[in-house]
Design a protein around this motif. Structure first.
Motif, PDB file in Angstrom:
ATOM      1  N   TYR A 140     127.396  25.404   4.267  1.00 41.04           N
ATOM      2  CA  TYR A 140     127.021  24.999   5.637  1.00 41.04           C
ATOM      3  C   TYR A 140     126.827  26.159   6.603  1.00 41.04           C
ATOM      4  CZ  TYR A 140     128.056  20.275   4.130  1.00 41.04           C
ATOM      5  OH  TYR A 140     128.045  19.082   3.465  1.00 41.04           O
ATOM      6  N   ARG A 141     126.345  27.305   6.077  1.00 40.67           N
ATOM      7  CA  ARG A 141     126.038  28.416   6.980  1.00 40.67           C
ATOM      8  C   ARG A 141     124.513  28.514   7.120  1.00 40.67           C
ATOM      9  NH1 ARG A 141     127.514  33.379   5.983  1.00 40.67           N
ATOM     10  NH2 ARG A 141     128.376  33.698   8.041  1.00 40.67           N
ATOM     11  N   LEU A 142     124.070  29.160   8.201  1.00 41.46           N
ATOM     12  CA  LEU A 142     122.631  29.378   8.331  1.00 41.46           C
ATOM     13  C   LEU A 142     122.212  30.377   7.251  1.00 41.46           C
ATOM     14  CD1 LEU A 142     121.945  29.739  12.186  1.00 41.46           C
ATOM     15  CD2 LEU A 142     122.049  27.681  10.800  1.00 41.46           C
ATOM     16  N   ASP A 143     121.125  30.086   6.568  1.00 39.56           N
ATOM     17  CA  ASP A 143     120.644  30.953   5.495  1.00 39.56           C
ATOM     18  C   ASP A 143     119.652  31.953   6.097  1.00 39.56           C
ATOM     19  OD1 ASP A 143     119.590  32.158   3.301  1.00 39.56           O
ATOM     20  OD2 ASP A 143     118.788  30.326   2.392  1.00 39.56           O
ATOM     21  N   LEU A 144     120.185  33.039   6.632  1.00 36.31           N
ATOM     22  CA  LEU A 144     119.307  33.990   7.331  1.00 36.31           C
ATOM     23  C   LEU A 144     118.297  34.656   6.390  1.00 36.31           C
ATOM     24  CD1 LEU A 144     121.258  35.761  10.165  1.00 36.31           C
ATOM     25  CD2 LEU A 144     119.991  33.652  10.156  1.00 36.31           C
ATOM     26  N   GLU A 145     118.727  34.879   5.154  1.00 35.92           N
ATOM     27  CA  GLU A 145     117.762  35.465   4.208  1.00 35.92           C
ATOM     28  C   GLU A 145     116.633  34.484   3.930  1.00 35.92           C
ATOM     29  OE1 GLU A 145     119.567  37.106   0.710  1.00 35.92           O
ATOM     30  OE2 GLU A 145     120.798  38.458   1.926  1.00 35.92           O
ATOM     31  N   GLY A 146     116.995  33.214   3.781  1.00 32.38           N
ATOM     32  CA  GLY A 146     115.994  32.163   3.557  1.00 32.38           C
ATOM     33  C   GLY A 146     115.069  32.033   4.768  1.00 32.38           C
ATOM     34  N   ILE A 147     115.640  32.134   5.965  1.00 35.54           N
ATOM     35  CA  ILE A 147     114.813  32.023   7.179  1.00 35.54           C
ATOM     36  C   ILE A 147     113.861  33.217   7.251  1.00 35.54           C
ATOM     37  CG2 ILE A 147     114.851  31.961   9.720  1.00 35.54           C
ATOM     38  CD1 ILE A 147     117.498  30.379   9.497  1.00 35.54           C
ATOM     39  N   ALA A 148     114.366  34.413   6.944  1.00 33.46           N
ATOM     40  CA  ALA A 148     113.495  35.602   6.965  1.00 33.46           C
ATOM     41  C   ALA A 148     112.365  35.432   5.947  1.00 33.46           C
ATOM     42  CB  ALA A 148     114.314  36.861   6.668  1.00 33.46           C
ATOM     43  N   ALA A 149     112.721  34.874   4.784  1.00 37.15           N
ATOM     44  CA  ALA A 149     111.697  34.683   3.750  1.00 37.15           C
ATOM     45  C   ALA A 149     110.700  33.603   4.159  1.00 37.15           C
ATOM     46  CB  ALA A 149     112.361  34.306   2.422  1.00 37.15           C
ATOM     47  N   GLY A 150     111.117  32.733   5.070  1.00 35.63           N
ATOM     48  CA  GLY A 150     110.251  31.630   5.512  1.00 35.63           C
ATOM     49  C   GLY A 150     109.264  32.040   6.592  1.00 35.63           C
ATOM     50  N   ILE A 151     109.342  33.275   7.066  1.00 32.02           N
ATOM     51  CA  ILE A 151     108.404  33.729   8.111  1.00 32.02           C
ATOM     52  C   ILE A 151     106.982  33.734   7.538  1.00 32.02           C
ATOM     53  CG2 ILE A 151     107.704  35.721   9.529  1.00 32.02           C
ATOM     54  CD1 ILE A 151     110.677  36.458   9.754  1.00 32.02           C
ATOM     55  N   GLY A 152     106.089  33.084   8.252  1.00 36.54           N
ATOM     56  CA  GLY A 152     104.701  33.014   7.791  1.00 36.54           C
ATOM     57  C   GLY A 152     103.762  33.504   8.878  1.00 36.54           C
ATOM     58  N   GLU A 153     102.463  33.398   8.615  1.00 39.48           N
ATOM     59  CA  GLU A 153     101.516  33.960   9.588  1.00 39.48           C
ATOM     60  C   GLU A 153     101.492  33.177  10.900  1.00 39.48           C
ATOM     61  OE1 GLU A 153      97.146  32.598   8.653  1.00 39.48           O
ATOM     62  OE2 GLU A 153      98.041  33.435   6.834  1.00 39.48           O
ATOM     63  N   ASN A 154     101.964  31.897  10.862  1.00 42.85           N
ATOM     64  CA  ASN A 154     101.967  31.111  12.106  1.00 42.85           C
ATOM     65  C   ASN A 154     103.321  31.096  12.820  1.00 42.85           C
ATOM     66  OD1 ASN A 154      99.274  30.351  11.911  1.00 42.85           O
ATOM     67  ND2 ASN A 154      99.783  28.706  10.459  1.00 42.85           N
ATOM     68  N   THR A 155     104.319  31.765  12.241  1.00 42.07           N
ATOM     69  CA  THR A 155     105.641  31.748  12.894  1.00 42.07           C
ATOM     70  C   THR A 155     105.555  32.453  14.245  1.00 42.07           C
ATOM     71  OG1 THR A 155     106.653  31.922  10.716  1.00 42.07           O
ATOM     72  CG2 THR A 155     108.080  32.332  12.605  1.00 42.07           C
ATOM     73  N   LYS A 156     106.015  31.762  15.293  1.00 41.13           N
ATOM     74  CA  LYS A 156     105.971  32.378  16.625  1.00 41.13           C
ATOM     75  C   LYS A 156     107.372  32.498  17.222  1.00 41.13           C
ATOM     76  CE  LYS A 156     103.654  34.025  20.112  1.00 41.13           C
ATOM     77  NZ  LYS A 156     102.579  33.305  20.785  1.00 41.13           N
ATOM     78  N   VAL A 157     108.189  31.469  16.970  1.00 40.22           N
ATOM     79  CA  VAL A 157     109.555  31.448  17.523  1.00 40.22           C
ATOM     80  C   VAL A 157     110.527  31.134  16.396  1.00 40.22           C
ATOM     81  CG1 VAL A 157     111.124  30.091  18.987  1.00 40.22           C
ATOM     82  CG2 VAL A 157     108.896  30.769  19.876  1.00 40.22           C
ATOM     83  N   ILE A 158     111.644  31.880  16.346  1.00 43.44           N
ATOM     84  CA  ILE A 158     112.716  31.543  15.404  1.00 43.44           C
ATOM     85  C   ILE A 158     113.921  31.121  16.236  1.00 43.44           C
ATOM     86  CG2 ILE A 158     114.285  32.399  13.617  1.00 43.44           C
ATOM     87  CD1 ILE A 158     112.122  34.380  12.787  1.00 43.44           C
ATOM     88  N   TYR A 159     114.456  29.950  15.931  1.00 45.76           N
ATOM     89  CA  TYR A 159     115.612  29.453  16.688  1.00 45.76           C
ATOM     90  C   TYR A 159     116.866  29.541  15.817  1.00 45.76           C
ATOM     91  CZ  TYR A 159     118.936  26.310  18.857  1.00 45.76           C
ATOM     92  OH  TYR A 159     120.086  25.795  19.399  1.00 45.76           O
ATOM     93  N   LEU A 160     117.902  30.222  16.344  1.00 48.03           N
ATOM     94  CA  LEU A 160     119.192  30.319  15.651  1.00 48.03           C
ATOM     95  C   LEU A 160     120.300  29.900  16.598  1.00 48.03           C
ATOM     96  CD1 LEU A 160     118.825  33.953  14.164  1.00 48.03           C
ATOM     97  CD2 LEU A 160     118.294  31.798  12.988  1.00 48.03           C
ATOM     98  N   SER A 161     121.140  28.997  16.161  1.00 50.96           N
ATOM     99  CA  SER A 161     122.271  28.576  16.981  1.00 50.96           C
ATOM    100  C   SER A 161     123.504  29.292  16.458  1.00 50.96           C
ATOM    101  CB  SER A 161     122.408  27.051  16.852  1.00 50.96           C
ATOM    102  OG  SER A 161     123.604  26.585  17.419  1.00 50.96           O
ATOM    103  N   ASN A 162     124.138  30.108  17.301  1.00 57.62           N
ATOM    104  CA  ASN A 162     125.327  30.855  16.891  1.00 57.62           C
ATOM    105  C   ASN A 162     126.391  30.757  17.984  1.00 57.62           C
ATOM    106  OD1 ASN A 162     126.699  32.434  15.047  1.00 57.62           O
ATOM    107  ND2 ASN A 162     126.204  34.335  16.102  1.00 57.62           N
ATOM    108  N   ALA A 163     127.516  30.094  17.706  1.00 54.70           N
ATOM    109  CA  ALA A 163     127.862  29.351  16.510  1.00 54.70           C
ATOM    110  C   ALA A 163     126.922  28.143  16.365  1.00 54.70           C
ATOM    111  CB  ALA A 163     129.304  28.873  16.608  1.00 54.70           C
ATOM    112  N   ASN A 164     126.758  27.687  15.122  1.00 57.13           N
ATOM    113  CA  ASN A 164     125.789  26.616  14.909  1.00 57.13           C
ATOM    114  C   ASN A 164     126.379  25.248  15.245  1.00 57.13           C
ATOM    115  OD1 ASN A 164     123.332  25.432  14.009  1.00 57.13           O
ATOM    116  ND2 ASN A 164     124.317  24.908  12.072  1.00 57.13           N
ATOM    117  N   ASN A 165     125.676  24.524  16.110  1.00 54.25           N
ATOM    118  CA  ASN A 165     125.990  23.112  16.342  1.00 54.25           C
ATOM    119  C   ASN A 165     125.073  22.327  15.402  1.00 54.25           C
ATOM    120  OD1 ASN A 165     126.564  20.588  17.311  1.00 54.25           O
ATOM    121  ND2 ASN A 165     125.422  20.831  19.218  1.00 54.25           N
TER     122      ASN A 165
END
Ligand SMILES: Cc1ncc(COP(=O)(O)O)c(C=O)c1O
Length: 367
Positions: A140-165
């Motif tokens: 149940y942690r944010l997968d930051l490596e997965g999110i980084a790998a998910g960056i694509g040509e249309n990614t404009k905003v990345i939202y991270l909640s810390n601590a995560n709700n």
């Protein structure tokens, strides 16, 4: 109705508000209640915020300062920034919508985690912004490596909640720095620290996003939680002035209200209330851990003012939530966040926490 709605609005599920709690209490004969479903401040509100609101009301015939200079100046001073680095808004959720309005158009996407703050999913849809979600890790942690790998040509905003709700898990300093190093500078990272005051009280290792030196990050914080003025709707963001200026351009002209601005200014001086809130929260979190261990529940260590428990199935969650509610104990089932087998319980006052555990134990024994 003959008026056609745009497709993205037609399909909108939106936030489902429950019945007002005052109505529920009036309809039922509960001798005791525990209102632990919205991560609100159980200690009430900062009295300094209240005094400031009463004084500010006198000027209510005039529109408020559209630039909120006094509050932004005071926040800047506290945070070692300039006024141009601060934006204030109708809660941090108001700022989130303004961020999407200012930065996303057409195909430009928001990239985030599943199992995170439900409002980012809703605002993306309202703004007609495509949303990409990366699953949480198994613990149940944010997968930051997965999110980084998910960056694509249309990614404009990345939202991270810390601590995560709603999971309560935190991103470590090292994870966050490693992540920021790989995010291209043309992508805006929104680091939502709505629970910052609780997080830094619960651990020395919490990364303060305002200390990071990147041009493409905005940190969001709120007065709703630590200062107990959720109803006043006041939150703030910290970023470079190039990010703040477009946010000033898209906001409602007189957002936030004079009362909200005043409440923020008053609250910032209320160290006593802040300490009372943090002491209650730390004691409440530790009490929950002790009781959840005793009841052999599978919970996630929290860096905020709530704890999430995994009950395994949605059926079990539905049953527990319904039975708790029939005794006046209100907790949050997490289907809306894509975690239908989990429940989030906010820390309440000591007597509310005790009552919640007493009833939860009864309910679990009856299953
Ligand atoms: C992660 C997160 N961000 C923002 C908010 C909303 O805060 P505000 O009341 O400032 O809109 C919440 C409220 O629950 C939250 O959990």
């Amino acid at each position: 109705m003959k008026i056609e709605l745009p497709e993205h609005i037609k399909n909108l599920k939106g936030y489902k508000p429950g019945k007002p709690i005052s109505e529920l209490i009036a309809e039922n004969n509960w001798e005791q209640t525990a209102i632990l479903w919205n991560n609100e401040n159980p200690m009430g509100s900062s009295s300094k915020a209240k005094d400031a609101i009463i004084t500010a009301f006198e000027g209510s015939n005039f529109y408020p300062d559209p630039l909120s200079l006094k509050l932004r100046g005071k926040l800047a001073e506290r945070l070692g920034k300039q006024t141009e680095n601060i934006i204030v808004g109708n809660g941090s959720e108001g700022l989130l919508l303004n961020i999407l309005k200012a930065f996303c158009s057409g195909k430009e996407e928001v990239l985030t985690s599943s199992g995170s703050f439900v409002i980012i999913y809703i605002w993306s849809q309202i703004n007609n912004t495509p949303l990409v979600q990366i699953p949480l890790t198994a613990d149940y942690r944010l997968d930051l490596e997965g999110i980084a790998a998910g960056i694509g040509e249309n990614t404009k905003v990345i939202y991270l909640s810390n601590a995560n709700n709603p999971t309560g898990a935190m991103i470590t300093r090292e994870e966050l720095t490693r992540f920021m190093e790989v995010v291209p500078e043309h992508i805006l990272v929104v680091l939502d620290e709505a629970y910052f005051e609780f997080s830094v009280t619960l651990t020395d290792d919490f990364p303060d996003g305002t200390q990071l030196n990147y041009s493409n990050i905005i940190v969001l914080r709120t007065f709703s939680k630590a200062y107990g003025i959720a109803a006043s709707r006041i939150g703030y963001g910290i970023a470079s002035k190039e990010i703040i200026q477009p946010l000033l351009n898209v906001k409602l002209t007189f957002e936030p209200s004079n009362l909200a601005q005043a409440a923020g200014i008053g609250a910032l001086d209320d160290e006593q209330f802040l300490k009372k809130t943090m002491d209650n929260n730390t004691a409440g979190i530790n009490y929950f851990y002790q009781e959840f261990d005793r009841l052999r529940l599978n919970y996630v260590p929290s860096f905020a003012n709530f704890v999430m428990i995994d009950f395994g199935t949605k059926q079990k969650v539905d049953l527990i939530v319904e039975q708790l509610m029939s005794h006046g104990v209100f907790v949050r089932p997490l289907g809306g966040s894509g975690l239908p087998h989990c429940i989030r319980i906010s820390v309440g006052r000591r007597e509310e926490n005790n009552y919640c555990i007493e009833i939860l134990e009864q309910v679990l024994n009856s299953l």
